[in-house]
Design an enzyme around this catalytic site. Structure first.
Site, PDB file in Angstrom:
ATOM      1  N   GLN A  97       0.838  -1.150   0.030  1.00 55.79           N
ATOM      2  CA  GLN A  97      -0.131   0.020  -0.214  1.00 55.79           C
ATOM      3  C   GLN A  97       0.732   1.165  -0.175  1.00 55.79           C
ATOM      4  O   GLN A  97       1.468   1.389   0.834  1.00 55.79           O
ATOM      5  CB  GLN A  97      -0.855   0.020   1.125  1.00 55.79           C
ATOM      6  CG  GLN A  97      -1.951   1.082   0.942  1.00 55.79           C
ATOM      7  CD  GLN A  97      -2.931   1.408   2.104  1.00 55.79           C
ATOM      8  OE1 GLN A  97      -2.403   1.517   3.431  1.00 55.79           O
ATOM      9  NE2 GLN A  97      -4.044   1.341   1.750  1.00 55.79           N
ATOM     10  N   TYR A 182      -5.556  11.123   3.992  1.00 59.59           N
ATOM     11  CA  TYR A 182      -4.148  11.315   3.345  1.00 59.59           C
ATOM     12  C   TYR A 182      -4.249  12.318   2.186  1.00 59.59           C
ATOM     13  O   TYR A 182      -5.074  12.689   1.511  1.00 59.59           O
ATOM     14  CB  TYR A 182      -3.377  10.176   3.641  1.00 59.59           C
ATOM     15  CG  TYR A 182      -3.459   9.388   4.873  1.00 59.59           C
ATOM     16  CD1 TYR A 182      -2.929  10.244   6.001  1.00 59.59           C
ATOM     17  CD2 TYR A 182      -4.065   8.195   5.245  1.00 59.59           C
ATOM     18  CE1 TYR A 182      -2.729   9.674   7.275  1.00 59.59           C
ATOM     19  CE2 TYR A 182      -4.102   7.656   6.429  1.00 59.59           C
ATOM     20  CZ  TYR A 182      -3.575   8.446   7.384  1.00 59.59           C
ATOM     21  OH  TYR A 182      -3.747   7.950   8.829  1.00 59.59           O
ATOM     22  N   ARG A 230      -7.136   2.393  -3.340  1.00 61.13           N
ATOM     23  CA  ARG A 230      -8.181   2.514  -1.982  1.00 61.13           C
ATOM     24  C   ARG A 230      -8.756   3.842  -1.725  1.00 61.13           C
ATOM     25  O   ARG A 230      -8.113   4.858  -1.875  1.00 61.13           O
ATOM     26  CB  ARG A 230      -7.455   2.126  -0.872  1.00 61.13           C
ATOM     27  CG  ARG A 230      -8.404   1.671   0.466  1.00 61.13           C
ATOM     28  CD  ARG A 230      -7.957   1.221   1.566  1.00 61.13           C
ATOM     29  NE  ARG A 230      -8.684   0.265   2.249  1.00 61.13           N
ATOM     30  CZ  ARG A 230      -8.842  -0.069   3.448  1.00 61.13           C
ATOM     31  NH1 ARG A 230      -8.306   0.640   4.462  1.00 61.13           N
ATOM     32  NH2 ARG A 230      -9.634  -1.142   3.950  1.00 61.13           N
ATOM     33  N   GLY A 316      -9.696  -6.523   8.467  1.00 60.25           N
ATOM     34  CA  GLY A 316      -8.698  -5.852   9.265  1.00 60.25           C
ATOM     35  C   GLY A 316      -8.392  -6.403  10.586  1.00 60.25           C
ATOM     36  O   GLY A 316      -7.776  -7.491  10.675  1.00 60.25           O
TER      37      GLY A 316
END
Ligand SMILES: Cc1cc2nc3c(=O)[nH]c(=O)nc-3n(C[C@H](O)[C@H](O)[C@H](O)COP(=O)(O)O)c2cc1C
Length: 364
Positions: A97, A182, A230, A316
């Site tokens: 990622q 982000y 993502r 997760g």
């Protein structure tokens, strides 16, 4: 659970099942690089059809948390190579990622103590960095500087180089992190991004431009069939402001990614994405592989696949405490509960010491 456990062809990657291990930062990379424990951790979880690695900083500038394993230095690439080999030896697949935190950083982590960078000079989010006395801790992110066009090109180039490094490190592909508040989402969000240039928030085209230019560059470097993205519509993490254009924004991005024929889109579907019907609408516009993630149980994931709403499902938290998550689903064995206090930082404890389901409890 037959749908979730069935095999799947993800472009050039045959997957043993449709269970994806979601990306999870664990903050245990003492000198910013993966180590033996990292290799053990991922190898233990290689029963997933696909592992998405924790967020991997693409540059020093893109780092917002201490102890996250980057992929911009030669030693970091070599360190990741040991991890990908360990996963492959267990028959698993793993993508990296690729992560630029944007404003979610602190001067103490930035080259020469400079300000972090973002779409605009508006602070937000929490970094894990150094206090003035040198001790590490959570702290408010430093006020960022807005990237100029040259700075944006440098970020795109960093993504390209990181993707090349990921392939050199033996990853099966990369996932571009455009979620969770982000850098890339700091451009996508029209309330935060008030720039007036071609990367500005005024139009869908301009605020999606950074994402799409990163995708184009990374596709060019390693091939679109190895590139995922993502996204997290309706996300408010890291102080991302809510906006009324969410559905329109992400459907526009769906169309743009559809034209680019990337390997997959990974949607964080928690909260409103499902209840608002956006998941179903996204599915109508994006015909490639879709991974859904966020608070799913195996039963819900199996149902989503059977209903045609997703192809793969990512988990997760369940993977933290259940390295053999897939086997537990297959046999209906109970899941172990997770120690959240060991999510971030520390050593082997709460990381590589979760056992597989005890053989003594398996009925003969
Ligand atoms: C400890 C921890 C670290 C995480 N780190 C990341 C990360 O690095 N990148 C990312 O995109 N999501 C990250 N997430 C979000 C997960 O990928 C996932 O979307 C979220 O945990 C919801 O799924 P779950 O309910 O199956 O845990 C993290 C979640 C946890 C619990």
């Amino acid at each position: 659970m037959d749908a979730l456990l069935s095999a799947y062809e993800l472009g050039p990657m045959p997957l043993a099942n449709r269970v994806v291990m979601a990306p999870m930062t664990r903050s245990r990379a003492r000198d910013g690089q993966a180590d033996e424990n990292t290799a053990t951790y991922y190898a233990q979880r290689a029963g997933a059809g696909l592992i998405v690695s924790e967020g991997v900083p693409i540059s020093a500038q893109g780092t917002g948390y201490l102890y996250t394993p980057g992929i911009h230095r030669e030693t970091q690439v070599a360190a990741w190579r040991r991890v990908t080999q360990a996963v492959r030896e267990q028959g698993g697949r793993i993508v990296a990622q690729l992560w630029h935190v944007g404003r979610v950083s602190h001067r103490s982590l930035q080259p020469d103590g400079r300000a972090p960078v973002s779409s605009v000079a508006v602070a937000g989010g929490q970094a894990f960095a150094y206090h003035p006395d040198g001790t590490p801790g959570n702290m408010a992110a430093s006020r960022p500087e807005a990237l100029d066009e040259g700075g944006i090109q440098a970020v795109i180039e960093d993504f390209r180089r990181a993707a090349a490094n990921a392939m050199a490190a033996g990853f099966d592909g990369v996932e571009i992190h455009a979620a969770n508040g982000y850098l890339i989402e700091q451009f996508i969000n029209p309330i935060l991004n008030t720039r007036e240039d071609r990367y500005g928030g005024a139009t869908l085209e301009s605020r999606s431009r950074l994402l799409l230019e990163v995708v184009d560059e990374v596709n060019d470097e390693i091939g679109a069939e190895r590139v995922g993205v993502r996204l997290s519509p309706y996300n408010e993490l890291q102080e991302m402001p809510r906006h009324a254009d969410t559905a329109e924004t992400y459907l526009y991005i769906a169309d743009a990614l559809e034209r680019r024929k990337i390997a997959y889109v990974h949607l964080v579907v928690q909260g409103q994405v499902m209840s608002s019907g956006l998941l179903a609408r996204f599915r109508q516009r994006w015909h490639g592989t879709l991974i859904s993630a966020g608070g799913l149980t195996a039963e819900q994931a199996d149902r989503l696949i059977k209903d045609g709403l997703t192809d793969l499902a990512a988990f997760g938290t369940p993977f933290v405490a259940n390295p053999d998550f897939v086997e537990r689903i297959r046999h209906g064995w109970p899941l172990a509960s997770v120690d959240r206090s060991a999510f971030y930082g520390g050593g082997a404890e709460g990381y590589i010491d979760y056992p597989t389901y005890p053989a003594s409890l398996v009925p003969a």
